[in-house]
Scaffold this motif. Structure first.
Motif, PDB file in Angstrom:
ATOM      1  N   HIS A  28       9.421  -2.868  -1.727  1.00 44.89           N
ATOM      2  CA  HIS A  28      10.525  -1.751  -1.394  1.00 44.89           C
ATOM      3  C   HIS A  28      11.685  -1.294  -1.747  1.00 44.89           C
ATOM      4  O   HIS A  28      11.806  -0.041  -2.293  1.00 44.89           O
ATOM      5  CB  HIS A  28      10.543  -2.206   0.225  1.00 44.89           C
ATOM      6  N   ARG A  29      12.785  -2.259  -1.947  1.00 46.03           N
ATOM      7  CA  ARG A  29      13.439  -1.661  -2.425  1.00 46.03           C
ATOM      8  C   ARG A  29      13.277  -1.153  -4.406  1.00 46.03           C
ATOM      9  O   ARG A  29      13.769  -0.302  -4.929  1.00 46.03           O
ATOM     10  CB  ARG A  29      15.177  -2.772  -2.737  1.00 46.03           C
ATOM     11  N   ALA A  30      12.492  -1.781  -4.879  1.00 42.25           N
ATOM     12  CA  ALA A  30      12.151  -1.671  -6.284  1.00 42.25           C
ATOM     13  C   ALA A  30      11.092  -0.579  -6.276  1.00 42.25           C
ATOM     14  O   ALA A  30      11.397   0.776  -6.796  1.00 42.25           O
ATOM     15  CB  ALA A  30      10.985  -2.537  -6.581  1.00 42.25           C
ATOM     16  N   GLU A  71       7.322   2.966   7.192  1.00 41.16           N
ATOM     17  CA  GLU A  71       6.877   1.714   6.539  1.00 41.16           C
ATOM     18  C   GLU A  71       7.400   0.464   7.102  1.00 41.16           C
ATOM     19  O   GLU A  71       8.372   0.112   7.601  1.00 41.16           O
ATOM     20  CB  GLU A  71       8.058   2.378   5.786  1.00 41.16           C
ATOM     21  N   TYR A  72       6.423   0.059   7.012  1.00 35.83           N
ATOM     22  CA  TYR A  72       6.365  -1.480   7.791  1.00 35.83           C
ATOM     23  C   TYR A  72       5.628  -2.184   7.069  1.00 35.83           C
ATOM     24  O   TYR A  72       5.433  -2.154   5.734  1.00 35.83           O
ATOM     25  CB  TYR A  72       5.582  -1.032   9.160  1.00 35.83           C
ATOM     26  N   ASP A  77       1.003  -1.235   0.088  1.00 29.38           N
ATOM     27  CA  ASP A  77      -0.491  -0.287  -0.013  1.00 29.38           C
ATOM     28  C   ASP A  77       1.028   0.955   0.267  1.00 29.38           C
ATOM     29  O   ASP A  77       2.115   1.451   1.429  1.00 29.38           O
ATOM     30  CB  ASP A  77      -0.862  -0.246   0.858  1.00 29.38           C
ATOM     31  N   ILE A  78       0.480   2.566  -0.739  1.00 24.53           N
ATOM     32  CA  ILE A  78       1.388   3.524  -1.357  1.00 24.53           C
ATOM     33  C   ILE A  78       0.948   4.380  -0.224  1.00 24.53           C
ATOM     34  O   ILE A  78      -0.442   4.666   0.061  1.00 24.53           O
ATOM     35  CB  ILE A  78       1.414   4.142  -2.777  1.00 24.53           C
ATOM     36  N   GLY A  79       2.083   5.451   1.358  1.00 22.38           N
ATOM     37  CA  GLY A  79       1.365   5.767   1.960  1.00 22.38           C
ATOM     38  C   GLY A  79       1.549   7.102   1.031  1.00 22.38           C
ATOM     39  O   GLY A  79       2.415   7.597   0.952  1.00 22.38           O
ATOM     40  N   LEU A 118       6.529   9.654  -1.233  1.00 21.70           N
ATOM     41  CA  LEU A 118       5.477   8.693  -1.224  1.00 21.70           C
ATOM     42  C   LEU A 118       6.109   7.837  -0.338  1.00 21.70           C
ATOM     43  O   LEU A 118       7.742   6.944  -0.565  1.00 21.70           O
ATOM     44  CB  LEU A 118       4.709   7.995  -2.276  1.00 21.70           C
ATOM     45  N   THR A 119       5.698   6.679   0.466  1.00 19.87           N
ATOM     46  CA  THR A 119       6.181   6.012   1.304  1.00 19.87           C
ATOM     47  C   THR A 119       5.010   4.598   0.849  1.00 19.87           C
ATOM     48  O   THR A 119       3.725   4.327   0.088  1.00 19.87           O
ATOM     49  CB  THR A 119       6.362   5.567   2.639  1.00 19.87           C
ATOM     50  N   LEU A 120       6.127   3.319   1.314  1.00 20.95           N
ATOM     51  CA  LEU A 120       5.322   1.458   1.069  1.00 20.95           C
ATOM     52  C   LEU A 120       5.507   1.061   2.360  1.00 20.95           C
ATOM     53  O   LEU A 120       6.104   0.874   3.064  1.00 20.95           O
ATOM     54  CB  LEU A 120       6.239   0.623  -0.033  1.00 20.95           C
TER      55      LEU A 120
END
Length: 235
Positions: free
Chosen positions: A83-85, A151-152, A12-14, A109-111
């Motif tokens: 996460h890295r991609a 990010e978790y 999910d994109i934060g 943006l975060t993931l």
């Protein structure tokens, strides 16, 4: 309807809601950039099948007894790769030479991830495969949680107890999920799983120009009203 035991994973994109703008060009570019980010995330999830793109999130699954290790090991490996991609692509998105909000604020943006293992059944409606069952509902409900880490990865108790390999400082939380009831979950900062980022060279100017043109062209259908914005994921 036959059921199988499956590993369920949502990326999910934060910051997606704040990222969207009422300005038409910014909204168009935000949609294009989000699609690019999700595309890279899905590609990085080796061994998982894409069930559906749900607004700002990708819902994926694989058989719980699939190749490449147990469910917990498969989850952590997929999370690190996705996460890295995501961040590699986000860096390219933020480097385009476009001043609109949809491009300039991509760096915010975060993931985050939620994952669960349980029983699912498959429905095919108009040639589209859908997963159904109480465990599908549970993994979506887990997105509403009190975790305050940007990010978790949040793991259900069933998945957390299925193997080893998480950092010792995994944090337990209690959730009362609508339609499910009280459950226990554990979360880990993705950074603790992924480790430090390697130093990457800055994108060359030619690449930045090419990506800027690509974003502008892909954003035209949204600006002209020929393509609609994806609805955000409802949980």
């Amino acid at each position: 309807m036959a059921s199988t035991r499956a590993l369920l994973l949502i990326a999910d994109i934060g910051g997606y809601t704040e990222y969207m703008s009422t300005h038409r060009m910014s909204l168009a570019h935000a949609e294009v950039n989000t699609a690019r980010l999700l595309d890279r995330v899905v590609d990085a999830a080796r061994g998982f099948d894409l069930v559906e793109i749900e607004g700002d999130a990708a819902f994926l699954s694989r058989r719980a007894d699939g190749p490449g290790g147990g469910p917990l090991d498969a989850t952590t490996r997929a999370v690190v790769a996705m996460h890295r991609a995501f961040h590699a692509e986000r860096r390219h998105v933020a480097a385009v030479l476009c001043p609109c909000r949809g491009c300039a604020q991509a760096e915010a943006l975060t993931l985050k991830f939620v994952a669960h293992v349980g029983e699912v059944a498959t429905q095919t409606i108009r040639q589209r495969r859908k997963l159904v069952g109480i465990d599908v509902i549970q993994v979506h409900r887990m997105l509403k949680n009190p975790v305050d880490v940007p990010e978790y990865v949040l793991l259900s108790e069933e998945l957390y107890r299925s193997g080893d390999g998480l950092p010792d400082d995994a944090h337990e939380i209690a959730q009362d999920l609508e339609g499910i009831g009280p459950v226990r979950s554990w979360f880990v900062d993705v950074g603790d799983l992924a480790g430090p980022w390697p130093e990457l060279p800055a994108p060359p100017l030619r690449a930045r120009l090419g990506r800027t043109a690509a974003v502008a062209g892909a954003g035209l259908p949204y600006m002209l009203g020929l393509r609609r914005r994806r609805p955000a994921l409802a949980v």
